[in-house]
Design an enzyme around this catalytic site. Structure first.
Site, mmCIF file in Angstrom:
data_model
loop_
_atom_site.group_PDB
_atom_site.id
_atom_site.type_symbol
_atom_site.label_atom_id
_atom_site.label_comp_id
_atom_site.label_asym_id
_atom_site.label_seq_id
_atom_site.Cartn_x
_atom_site.Cartn_y
_atom_site.Cartn_z
ATOM 1 N N ASP A 1 -1.391 6.872 6.429
ATOM 2 C CA ASP A 1 -2.495 6.007 6.008
ATOM 3 C C ASP A 1 -2.680 4.959 7.094
ATOM 4 O OD1 ASP A 1 -4.190 4.138 4.919
ATOM 5 O OD2 ASP A 1 -2.990 3.757 3.121
ATOM 6 N N TRP B 1 0.812 -1.219 0.000
ATOM 7 C CA TRP B 1 0.000 0.000 0.000
ATOM 8 C C TRP B 1 0.843 1.265 0.000
ATOM 9 C CZ3 TRP B 1 -4.357 -0.394 -2.104
ATOM 10 C CH2 TRP B 1 -5.153 -1.527 -1.942
ATOM 11 N N LYS C 1 -12.201 -1.630 7.028
ATOM 12 C CA LYS C 1 -11.428 -2.610 7.784
ATOM 13 C C LYS C 1 -11.786 -2.579 9.274
ATOM 14 C CE LYS C 1 -8.323 -3.041 4.052
ATOM 15 N NZ LYS C 1 -7.446 -2.253 3.213
HETATM 16 C C1 LIG Z 1 -7.027 -1.643 1.937
HETATM 17 C C2 LIG Z 1 -6.037 -0.518 2.003
HETATM 18 C C3 LIG Z 1 -6.025 0.544 1.055
HETATM 19 C C4 LIG Z 1 -6.976 0.601 -0.119
HETATM 20 O O1 LIG Z 1 -8.101 1.314 0.191
HETATM 21 P P1 LIG Z 1 -9.309 1.611 -0.808
HETATM 22 O O2 LIG Z 1 -10.364 2.118 0.108
HETATM 23 O O3 LIG Z 1 -9.666 0.324 -1.483
HETATM 24 O O4 LIG Z 1 -8.839 2.642 -1.755
HETATM 25 C C5 LIG Z 1 -5.105 1.556 1.242
HETATM 26 N N1 LIG Z 1 -4.240 1.546 2.279
HETATM 27 C C6 LIG Z 1 -4.222 0.552 3.180
HETATM 28 C C7 LIG Z 1 -3.242 0.589 4.301
HETATM 29 C C8 LIG Z 1 -5.111 -0.503 3.070
HETATM 30 O O5 LIG Z 1 -5.094 -1.492 3.972
#
Ligand SMILES: *Cc1c(COP(=O)(O)O)cnc(C)c1O
Length: 364
Positions: A174, A104, A198
């Site tokens: 993030d 990511w 998540k």
């Molecule tokens: C799942 C994930 C993403 C992707 O997110 P989307 O909502 O599908 O754009 C980005 N960063 C991390 C750390 C993730 O676990």
């Protein structure tokens, strides 16, 4: 009543039973409103109050005050990969530091490079994304416009257990896969983003927490939808927002406050859950092989392999027959992954730990 399968998916993840029941009711009629959650106007007083409440729930859990703004945006975490650099990198002389520790953060880097000058402060690909750097390994620029990293690498199962970066350089993180899973020094970050699917709710909404200091530096000359100023001024109601998704986030936050008892308790519970699975892995004599270096292991995503891909396939088939779902590793890495997001119960985790022990002993 609860879903029939035990959900260990990497995302969208399991949600608390209590929230699913409340949502079921709200699809027919939101208590006290007389309308389905699917048909309530985003311009209603009810929705305005809901957003205000959800904003203050996030701030309360994180111990933040009016020096921070909370947003509920669309486009997922992926939208933030470009919205962040669009807001801060198109001035002459601006340059951001990016730490790449897995799938990511690599994606975030690619999008940021399209918007401006980037310096990579460390590259985890050289060790196959199996470990995280020590702070002294990072080549940080004290004059960087901001420093970006990913707190929990969902695919590789790596999680930072300390705050990184230099004081004086805005921290952007993030936290999509570990937001509100444990206590957090949120005031040390200038921008946190985390999509809901998540730990917080369904897909369709992304929580952004931003300091007012950083907001003052955000570019105004970008389209309204991608403009932090516009979105903050509109309290996440610039265009039609995902009313249902925001409502579920509100319900999950209430569950976190009332039923779990806050972030300290959530963190203890998540630690216990992860310990149970790592114990099975560590005591398996090499049958289960953890992917990440032990010190950098994620409490959210337990990634492991078996001695052969045939055994991994057998594991998945038998797990599925036993009522487990979502245990296949990410398509980019293979292997197996048990995701232990907030909504996954200790009971479900114990059942999985027992299944893993049993699977190994049946082959000894
Ligand atoms: C799942 C994930 C993403 C992707 O997110 P989307 O909502 O599908 O754009 C980005 N960063 C991390 C750390 C993730 O676990």
């Amino acid at each position: 009543m609860h879903p029939n399968q035990l959900n260990f998916s990497g995302g969208p993840g399991a949600l608390p039973d209590r929230v699913l029941r409340q949502l079921q009711e709200a699809v027919l009629e939101v208590p006290g409103v007389g309308l389905s959650i699917l048909g309530i106007s985003h311009r209603s007083d009810w929705f305005k109050a809901l957003v205000e409440q959800a904003e203050s729930q996030v701030k309360q859990l994180l111990g933040l005050d009016s020096a921070h703004h909370v947003l509920f945006l669309q486009g997922g975490a992926t939208q933030q990969f470009s919205m962040v650099p669009m807001a801060f990198l198109n001035r002459p002389g601006s340059q951001a530091d990016y730490l790449t520790t897995g799938y990511w953060s690599q994606k975030a880097l690619v999008d940021a490079r399209q918007q401006g000058a980037i310096q990579q402060v460390w590259e985890g690909q050289d060790n196959g994304y199996t470990r995280l750097p020590q702070p002294e390994e990072l080549r940080l620029n004290p004059k960087a416009t901001y420093f970006h990293y990913v707190s929990n690498e969902t695919v590789e199962g790596l999680q930072h257990h300390q705050v990184l970066g230099l004081e004086g350089v805005p921290r952007v993180c993030d936290m999509s896969s570990d937001f509100l899973s444990r206590p957090l020094h949120a005031d040390r970050f200038d921008l946190i983003y985390a999509h809901a699917q998540k730990n917080l709710g369904p897909a369709g909404v992304t929580v952004v927490v931003m300091s007012d200091d950083l907001l003052q530096k955000a570019q105004r000359n970008v389209p309204g939808f991608l403009n932090y100023h516009t979105q903050i001024d509109a309290h996440s109601n610039f265009n039609t927002p995902p009313v249902l998704a925001i409502y579920v986030v509100h319900l999950v936050l209430r569950w976190l406050q009332e039923e779990v008892g806050g972030l300290v308790r959530m963190g203890q519970l998540n630690q216990t859950k992860a310990q149970h699975l790592y114990q099975v892995i560590d005591q398996s004599g090499g049958f289960y092989q953890g992917r990440a270096h032990a010190a950098d292991r994620s409490l959210m995503n337990v990634c492991f392999r078996l001695p052969s891909t045939e055994l991994e396939a057998q594991f998945l088939t038998q797990a599925s027959a036993a009522g487990f779902t979502g245990l296949a590793g990410h398509r980019s890495t293979g292997g197996l992954r048990a995701s232990l997001y907030n909504g996954v119960t200790l009971e479900a985790t114990l059942v999985l730990a027992e299944f893993m022990r049993h699977f190994q002993h049946a082959r000894a």
